[in-house]
Write an enzyme that holds these catalytic residues in place. Structure first.
Site, mmCIF file in Angstrom:
data_model
loop_
_atom_site.group_PDB
_atom_site.id
_atom_site.type_symbol
_atom_site.label_atom_id
_atom_site.label_comp_id
_atom_site.label_asym_id
_atom_site.label_seq_id
_atom_site.Cartn_x
_atom_site.Cartn_y
_atom_site.Cartn_z
ATOM 1 N N SER A 160 3.392 -48.434 3.622
ATOM 2 C CA SER A 160 2.610 -47.182 3.654
ATOM 3 C C SER A 160 3.666 -46.000 4.033
ATOM 4 C CB SER A 160 1.675 -47.394 4.507
ATOM 5 O OG SER A 160 2.055 -47.930 5.991
ATOM 6 N N ASP A 408 -1.844 -43.590 16.232
ATOM 7 C CA ASP A 408 -1.175 -44.075 15.256
ATOM 8 C C ASP A 408 0.265 -43.365 15.546
ATOM 9 O OD1 ASP A 408 0.404 -44.444 13.001
ATOM 10 O OD2 ASP A 408 -1.022 -43.717 11.460
ATOM 11 N N HIS A 411 3.050 -44.033 11.504
ATOM 12 C CA HIS A 411 3.157 -43.221 10.264
ATOM 13 C C HIS A 411 3.629 -41.727 10.848
ATOM 14 C CE1 HIS A 411 0.428 -46.341 9.144
ATOM 15 N NE2 HIS A 411 1.121 -46.123 7.862
#
Length: 432
Positions: A160, A408, A411
């Site tokens: 990702s 998060d 990312h």
């Protein structure tokens, strides 16, 4: 200093003059050759990087591995005449030139990375420019890149984080394309995502393969498997989707972060497979060998440019950058300014392992460039989505009361840090 010989050993003046004359002639010929070469090279816009940006990018200095000091450099080319390392520098606040695009104006922005859309008010993370110490990073030119990619495939392969870099690249170029001449077909549950620039007959693609080799996490949607299993010697199922690409950008790191991995000899469909838990570095090495062997056999050396993106750091504990509270990237608004900062979210031994595998490929005549984004990304603790992203599952009351628990810190927001990764990739592409 020239040491004079004793008188009886001195060379006659006429001989000395003759040697000096020959030497001067040789120097003159070399200078003339270099000047002619410079004129020739600068006729190609891409190769003007030689002069505009100090050097062709040949040095790779990174905080890596294998010793107690993670400041050890890997991959640096001492034999070449490079004087500038694009990966060594600092972040400079620049709200005039950055961001390179607007989040809301990118047609293909991902909700996982759209921090402004999901409520982030402090947007200063968009205004940082990477400044190498001894030269300038080339300004990204979407039209120039699309021309270079005419009739070609640029394919990102990995997890990702690599998908985030792919989204960044699509956002960087799509504003330069007429709306009727670009598209991204929506394939449900498809591992391969394709952005098409029709006018240039070019594609910018992403292929989901978080461990590069086959695994039980290969489904692009349903892949959050806690007990991961890899077929460390099987890659063809994935590789057939990017066999004929012109530019390949790989990454594989985050999904390996565990002490050991369950390795399968056999197939997932067979009941006769052999399973064994293998220590992390050993199974990572096994997978990289399978990957590198495939490249050696199948890649067209005259056509395909190959890149491997180094590990993307995480910022899971604020104690790493000097905070006393038990927090993470949540509420962070400024980069880390300590030169050479290195957190626990990056593993130098894994970096060294990648370097060794790529060195082995170079010996066999296949050059894979390392895009060393680790150190420069280490500084950007404020660049993550934190709580400002789409939540794929409803939050619990406990999470709502403690936002840092679901932040998060892996990312990256867009526009943001991955745009610089693509600026570095851009510089590499035009180097060659």
């Amino acid at each position: 200093m020239i040491q004079m010989l004793p008188k009886k050993h001195q060379i006659l003046p006429t001989t000395t003059w003759g040697i000096r004359s020959s030497l001067h002639s040789l120097i003159a010929i070399l200078v003339a050759t270099l000047l002619i070469g410079a004129v020739y090279l600068t006729q190609d816009g891409g190769l003007q990087l030689l002069y505009q940006d100090c050097t062709i990018i040949t040095t790779l200095e990174t905080r890596a591995a294998g010793a107690e000091d993670p400041k050890l450099s890997i991959g640096s080319s001492k034999s070449r005449s490079s004087s500038c390392n694009l990966f060594s520098g600092k972040w400079v606040s620049d709200n005039q030139s950055y961001p390179l695009y607007k989040e809301r104006q990118c047609t293909y922005m991902s909700d996982q990375l759209a921090c402004e859309k999901f409520g982030r008010k402090d947007l200063s993370y968009q205004n940082w420019r990477w400044q190498p110490h001894q030269c300038d990073l080339p300004r990204f030119n979407a039209t120039k890149l699309l021309e270079r990619l005419r009739n070609k495939r640029l394919v990102f392969v990995g997890d990702s984080l690599n998908r985030g870099q792919w989204v960044s690249m699509v956002c960087l170029v799509e504003s330069a394309i007429n709306p009727d001449l670009k598209s991204m077909p929506n394939k449900a549950n498809g591992s391969l995502l394709i952005f098409k620039a029709t006018e240039y007959n070019a594609t910018i693609e992403f292929y989901w393969a978080p461990l590069l080799v086959e695994s039980n996490s290969d489904d692009p949607l349903n892949h959050r498997v806690p007990d991961r299993i890899v077929r460390a010697q099987a890659i063809e199922k994935h590789a057939r989707h990017w066999t004929d690409a012109d530019v390949l950008v790989f990454n594989s790191y985050l999904w390996w972060r565990r002490s050991q991995m369950n390795v399968l000899w056999g197939s997932f469909e067979s009941q006769d497979g052999i399973y064994k838990d293998v220590e992390l570095l050993r199974v990572y090495e096994m997978a990289l060998k399978t990957w590198s062997d495939w490249l050696e056999i199948h890649v067209n050396r005259t056509k395909t440019k190959l890149f491997f993106v180094s590990m993307s750091p995480t910022h899971q504990s604020s104690k790493e950058w000097g905070e006393t509270s038990r927090e993470n990237c949540y509420k962070e608004t400024e980069p880390i300014t300590e030169e050479g900062y290195w957190g626990n979210g990056s593993d130098p031994k894994m970096m060294r392992l990648v370097e060794n595998v790529l060195d082995g490929l170079r010996v066999r005549g296949l050059d894979v460039k390392i895009l060393n984004i680790t150190q420069l990304s280490e500084y950007r603790k404020e660049g993550h989505p934190s709580i400002y992203r789409k939540q794929w599952e409803p939050l619990t009351e406990e999470q709502v009361s403690n936002p840092s628990s679901f932040a998060d810190c892996i990312h990256w927001c867009l526009p943001g840090v991955p745009d610089v990764w693509n600026e570095l990739l851009y510089a590499y592409i035009f180097q060659q």
